[in-house]
Design an enzyme around this catalytic site. Structure first.
Site, PDB file in Angstrom:
ATOM      1  N   ASP A 176       0.854  -1.192   0.000  1.00 34.78           N
ATOM      2  CA  ASP A 176       0.000   0.000   0.000  1.00 34.78           C
ATOM      3  C   ASP A 176       0.884   1.235   0.000  1.00 34.78           C
ATOM      4  O   ASP A 176       1.529   1.547   1.001  1.00 34.78           O
ATOM      5  CB  ASP A 176      -0.909  -0.009   1.229  1.00 34.78           C
ATOM      6  CG  ASP A 176      -1.943   1.121   1.185  1.00 34.78           C
ATOM      7  OD1 ASP A 176      -1.866   1.957   0.252  1.00 34.78           O
ATOM      8  OD2 ASP A 176      -2.810   1.160   2.070  1.00 34.78           O
ATOM      9  N   LYS A 249     -14.352   1.191   2.586  1.00 35.96           N
ATOM     10  CA  LYS A 249     -14.296   1.472   4.025  1.00 35.96           C
ATOM     11  C   LYS A 249     -15.597   2.157   4.417  1.00 35.96           C
ATOM     12  O   LYS A 249     -16.088   3.025   3.678  1.00 35.96           O
ATOM     13  CB  LYS A 249     -13.125   2.412   4.353  1.00 35.96           C
ATOM     14  CG  LYS A 249     -11.754   1.820   4.088  1.00 35.96           C
ATOM     15  CD  LYS A 249     -10.661   2.865   4.255  1.00 35.96           C
ATOM     16  CE  LYS A 249      -9.285   2.231   4.031  1.00 35.96           C
ATOM     17  NZ  LYS A 249      -8.235   3.241   3.857  1.00 35.96           N
TER      18      LYS A 249
HETATM   19 MG    MG Z   1      -5.001   1.858   1.802  1.00 39.39          MG
END
Ligand code: MG
Length: 335
Positions: A176, A249
């Site tokens: 990431d 998310k």
């Molecule tokens: Mg991320």
């Protein structure tokens, strides 16, 4: 009787200072939302720049938009999700979670049952290794003894980091970059990083560089997921030509209903779905985990990063997540 919404600060202490491409921090203060018996969490993420005072003001405004009938979640969320209403995604998330938790508790069933999902189908979660010196990250990776690791990148020594971690563990590695690379850096680095047996790469490019994904895809082959570039379901279509998957998310989707919309859209477009979290207590992360059976990849290690988790909810057995059996979200206050 119409129940009011009550929002209070929820201070979280992190086990390790969390270093990202954006900066470093060792504490967070999220907000706890209560509507009757229902509870929800509003993640406050410093680099999103939405101040606590604004979120409290939005939640106060949301309180006046509730319905007397607790089952009319759609009516409440239609008012709050309307772009003209001006509510931020984290505030919408807190309201959506508290409303779902309340309905689950009224029915006496966990949310996964409300959504008709089988909890044994939640894929194993990754565990995050925060940015540090290559040897420190390699040691953390080895000591974790976990089978899936998310390696945070975005520093000049990214290649050394991945090399050191790969030598230290045979775990599946997901990278990431948190938007830390330019197009040219990504083009140069990604093929070399992929040599270390990498499962996927998250957010290689800056948040705003939506067209950069297609640019990158026409020049190299690697599984690329968008996280920061994807803030709402409206962004999925624009990103589609250059990505293989999206990172969902609750804080970005404005709660469970928004996450379901995002996941459905991703499926229709043949995109993979990673379900992830911010730094959130076991309240917010357990809520997300109820949608785990719908995801291809899970990145729900938020509670493992917190030293003073105020809730007890999902449990970890290595990388496997077990949902609590209590009604609603199923997360109970520790005190
Ligand atoms: Mg991320």
């Amino acid at each position: 009787m119409l129940e009011r919404l009550i929002a209070t600060p929820m201070p979280l202490v992190l086990k390790n200072a969390f270093n990202l491409a954006h900066g470093s921090s060792d504490s967070r203060t999220n907000l706890l939302v209560r509507i009757g018996e229902g509870r929800g969490e509003v993640p406050i993420v410093p680099y999103y720049g939405i101040p606590s005072a604004r979120l409290l003001e939005e939640l106060d405004r949301a309180s006046a938009l509730l319905e007397e009938d607790p089952f009319r979640i759609d009516a409440v969320m239609a008012r709050i999700d309307a772009p003209s209403a001006g509510f931020s995604a984290p505030a919408r998330c807190g309201v959506d979670l508290a409303l779902h938790d309340r309905v689950g508790k009224l029915l006496g069933i966990p949310l996964y049952r409300l959504f008709g999902l089988s909890p044994e189908n939640i894929p194993p979660t990754s565990f995050t290794i925060a940015i540090d010196q290559p040897e420190v990250m390699a040691t953390r990776a080895r000591d974790s003894k976990l089978p899936i690791l998310k390696i945070k990148l975005g520093k000049p020594e990214d290649l050394e980091i991945v090399r050191a971690v790969r030598l230290a563990t045979s775990a599946k590695l997901r990278l990431d970059a948190n938007g830390g690379w330019s197009r040219e850096q990504a083009l140069d680095l990604i093929p070399r990083l992929m040599d270390f047996d990498i499962e996927l790469i998250e957010q290689p490019l800056a948040k705003e560089d939506v067209e950069g994904y297609a640019w990158l895809r026409s020049r190299l082959k690697a599984p690329i997921f968008a996280d920061e570039s994807l803030q709402s379901e409206r962004d999925v279509l624009a990103l589609r030509p250059g990505i293989d998957g999206i990172v969902v998310k609750l804080m970005k989707s404005g709660g469970l209903r928004g996450a379901l919309r995002m996941m459905t859209l991703a499926r229709a477009l043949d995109l993979k779905v990673m379900l992830s979290c911010m730094i959130e207590s076991s309240l917010g992360v357990t809520a997300a985990a109820h949608l785990g059976p719908l995801a291809d990849y899970i990145d729900l290690d938020g509670p493992l990063l917190i030293a003073n988790d105020p809730f007890r909810g999902l449990q970890y057995e290595g990388a496997q997540i077990h949902l609590p059996s209590g009604p609603g979200i199923g997360a109970e206050p520790v005190h």
